[in-house]
Enzyme design. Sequence first.
Site, PDB file in Angstrom:
ATOM      1  N   GLU A 104       0.804  -1.269  -0.036  1.00  0.00           N
ATOM      2  CA  GLU A 104       0.102  -0.066   0.052  1.00  0.00           C
ATOM      3  C   GLU A 104       0.757   1.350  -0.078  1.00  0.00           C
ATOM      4  O   GLU A 104       0.323   2.141  -0.075  1.00  0.00           O
ATOM      5  CB  GLU A 104      -0.776   0.020   1.070  1.00  0.00           C
ATOM      6  N   CYS A 136      16.410  -6.518   0.099  1.00  0.00           N
ATOM      7  CA  CYS A 136      16.801  -7.810   1.045  1.00  0.00           C
ATOM      8  C   CYS A 136      18.133  -8.326   0.730  1.00  0.00           C
ATOM      9  O   CYS A 136      18.475  -9.141   1.589  1.00  0.00           O
ATOM     10  CB  CYS A 136      15.610  -8.624   0.674  1.00  0.00           C
ATOM     11  N   GLU A 150      17.936  -6.069  10.650  1.00  0.00           N
ATOM     12  CA  GLU A 150      17.918  -5.501   9.545  1.00  0.00           C
ATOM     13  C   GLU A 150      17.559  -3.842   9.534  1.00  0.00           C
ATOM     14  O   GLU A 150      17.065  -3.415   9.944  1.00  0.00           O
ATOM     15  CB  GLU A 150      16.686  -6.112   8.537  1.00  0.00           C
TER      16      GLU A 150
HETATM   17  P1  NAD Z   1       5.849  -5.528   5.297  1.00  0.00           P
HETATM   18  O1  NAD Z   1       6.188  -6.954   5.969  1.00  0.00           O
HETATM   19  O2  NAD Z   1       5.816  -4.319   5.998  1.00  0.00           O
HETATM   20  O3  NAD Z   1       4.937  -5.614   4.162  1.00  0.00           O
HETATM   21  C1  NAD Z   1       4.939  -6.599   3.093  1.00  0.00           C
HETATM   22  C2  NAD Z   1       3.380  -6.956   2.815  1.00  0.00           C
HETATM   23  O4  NAD Z   1       2.573  -7.436   3.924  1.00  0.00           O
HETATM   24  C3  NAD Z   1       2.668  -5.519   2.261  1.00  0.00           C
HETATM   25  O5  NAD Z   1       1.928  -6.016   1.223  1.00  0.00           O
HETATM   26  C4  NAD Z   1       1.750  -5.240   3.530  1.00  0.00           C
HETATM   27  O6  NAD Z   1       0.438  -4.785   3.469  1.00  0.00           O
HETATM   28  C5  NAD Z   1       1.747  -6.572   4.333  1.00  0.00           C
HETATM   29  N1  NAD Z   1       1.546  -6.475   5.732  1.00  0.00           N
HETATM   30  C6  NAD Z   1       2.081  -5.554   6.398  1.00  0.00           C
HETATM   31  N2  NAD Z   1       1.792  -5.886   7.655  1.00  0.00           N
HETATM   32  C7  NAD Z   1       1.131  -6.990   7.712  1.00  0.00           C
HETATM   33  C8  NAD Z   1       0.379  -7.599   8.938  1.00  0.00           C
HETATM   34  N3  NAD Z   1       0.607  -7.197  10.013  1.00  0.00           N
HETATM   35  N4  NAD Z   1      -0.507  -8.542   8.539  1.00  0.00           N
HETATM   36  C9  NAD Z   1      -0.657  -8.760   7.278  1.00  0.00           C
HETATM   37  N5  NAD Z   1      -0.039  -8.291   6.463  1.00  0.00           N
HETATM   38  C10 NAD Z   1       0.903  -7.210   6.471  1.00  0.00           C
HETATM   39  O7  NAD Z   1       7.289  -5.228   4.200  1.00  0.00           O
HETATM   40  P2  NAD Z   1       7.823  -3.935   3.633  1.00  0.00           P
HETATM   41  O8  NAD Z   1       8.211  -3.038   4.422  1.00  0.00           O
HETATM   42  O9  NAD Z   1       6.818  -3.620   2.537  1.00  0.00           O
HETATM   43  O10 NAD Z   1       9.183  -4.587   2.848  1.00  0.00           O
HETATM   44  C11 NAD Z   1      10.523  -4.620   3.561  1.00  0.00           C
HETATM   45  C12 NAD Z   1      10.755  -6.167   3.803  1.00  0.00           C
HETATM   46  O11 NAD Z   1      10.657  -7.043   3.038  1.00  0.00           O
HETATM   47  C13 NAD Z   1      12.113  -6.109   4.490  1.00  0.00           C
HETATM   48  O12 NAD Z   1      12.260  -6.856   5.427  1.00  0.00           O
HETATM   49  C14 NAD Z   1      12.939  -6.893   3.314  1.00  0.00           C
HETATM   50  O13 NAD Z   1      13.953  -7.661   3.710  1.00  0.00           O
HETATM   51  C15 NAD Z   1      11.801  -7.887   2.756  1.00  0.00           C
HETATM   52  N6  NAD Z   1      11.905  -8.261   1.495  1.00  0.00           N
HETATM   53  C16 NAD Z   1      12.290  -9.545   1.445  1.00  0.00           C
HETATM   54  C17 NAD Z   1      12.725 -10.003   0.198  1.00  0.00           C
HETATM   55  C18 NAD Z   1      13.048 -11.514   0.101  1.00  0.00           C
HETATM   56  O14 NAD Z   1      13.205 -12.050  -1.003  1.00  0.00           O
HETATM   57  N7  NAD Z   1      13.508 -12.136   1.087  1.00  0.00           N
HETATM   58  C19 NAD Z   1      12.596  -9.311  -1.013  1.00  0.00           C
HETATM   59  C20 NAD Z   1      12.154  -8.024  -0.844  1.00  0.00           C
HETATM   60  C21 NAD Z   1      11.690  -7.425   0.368  1.00  0.00           C
END
Ligand code: NAD
Length: 495
Positions: A187, A292, A391
Amino acid sequence: MTSSEQPEALPEGALGNYVDGEWHTPRGADGRTVRNPANGAELASLPYASQSDVDAAVTAANAAFEEWRGYAVEERIQPLFRLKSLLEEQQAELAELLVRDMGKTREEAVGELRRGIQNVEVACGIPSLMQAGMVEKAAPGIDETAIRQPLGTVAAITPFNFPGMIPLWFLPYAVATGNAFILKPSEQDPLVPQRLFELVDEAGFPDGVVQLVNGGPDTVNALLDHPGVEGISFVGSSPVARDVYETAAAAGKRVQAQGGAKNHVVVADSADLDHAAEQTVSSACACAGERCLANDIALVHEDVYEEFVDRVLDVADDQVVGNGLHEPTDIGALISPEHEQRVRNYIQSGIEEGATLLRDGRDPTPDGDGNFLGPTVLGDVTADMVVAREELFGPVLGLAAVPSLEAAIGRVNESEFANAASLFTKRGADARRFRAEAAPGNLGVNVGTVAPMPFFHFGGNKDSFFGDLHAQGEDAVQFYTDKTIYVERWPDATD
Ligand code: NAD
């Protein structure tokens, strides 16, 4: 559904859901304002999906799946070929949108989109990738065939940091294997996913095969235990990844959940220090550290530590911070003021825990009033410090001297995460040992950022990944299909 429950058509230029081949205004109570991270300007207003919007998307997907699975595999990939062409034609425009919405630089945005397109290209090879094998005369008079079949409706939930690429880790493979697909993008930067779905619409998938629902955690939760969804792909932070994995698995779904990371560079005493320093700073600071695969801790052999520090500082001092649309810029804006503050808190905690502040990026002088941080370098980072364990997701690099490769690998493996690690060395024996003993799922030698090509799987180990089959490549084909064994005997056969 009564007429008052019908979703409204989306006004021109507004953000919305793409369901059953049409754009609709989401009907949830919540929403958010989307801002340009480089200057705070309001870009759009994003309304979130309601439970009935999610239900409508799943219902449309389930209906579409029944037809789509019957399409010949060669027909299923035709819209993907068109999507590839459209993405390439629109790459420059999409890259600019990505910079405005997410904050990275134009060059990074172009690279991200190229990676996304490569996944479409790999999925176009599904007629070969889906082959599961056949043995003629497996037993006397018996032939056996393994068949891959689609699951049904699958959903992907994606993070903010690669809004153009990560949806394409999933969408092309899901639909090429015969599933119907629902995307719930971050979002925080929904503009590129919306444009991606305008191109999906143009590419000519049958209505309902590919859908977009916008929203936050409530929208995710509505998908996780929805009886009409068979599989969940997730990428995001580890606490959410773990929760998504447990919730969706408990609801009987197939799940792959990629989480956060804490990645290390190991610099051996034999390393080419100029190359290692350049790659290390780039790995820590590209995309403002919001990757990541960012290596944000360098473990450096004690004999070359001081020399390596000097070279790192030289490279760090050359980094230009600013609006990703302006040239030259090396480090763009962080996604939000809240995230910028979070990274500032990490820097402060490093200083308070005794790290040496070698470069302080907390007072950058970019053009514009955005969420900016300059490259920050902390020396003498010990394993117990918060900055060594968590991280950071900002342009921050921690450095530590280690007595040996063994000690460095030990520190890498102490982490609860295991996404990526890189070794810089000129010795093959070091590289072999690193490959055999380091725990992360993506290992590189003399490579700063270990990003696998899409024909290989992508995902980490330990708390960086929950599940069995990763994203991309052959793992994606396996994740999105069930295997059936078909045993044949024809009594009138002569052999
Ligand atoms: P995030 O976990 O905050 O959000 C990811 C998704 O989950 C979003 O679509 C969000 O709407 C949803 N979300 C957030 N909180 C939630 C909850 N409590 N319950 C259900 N859904 C929820 O992550 P972000 O800040 O958007 O992205 C950064 C993170 O993603 C970093 O930790 C990064 O390392 C990780 N990442 C990992 C990879 C990989 O391949 N391992 C790749 C890219 C990013």
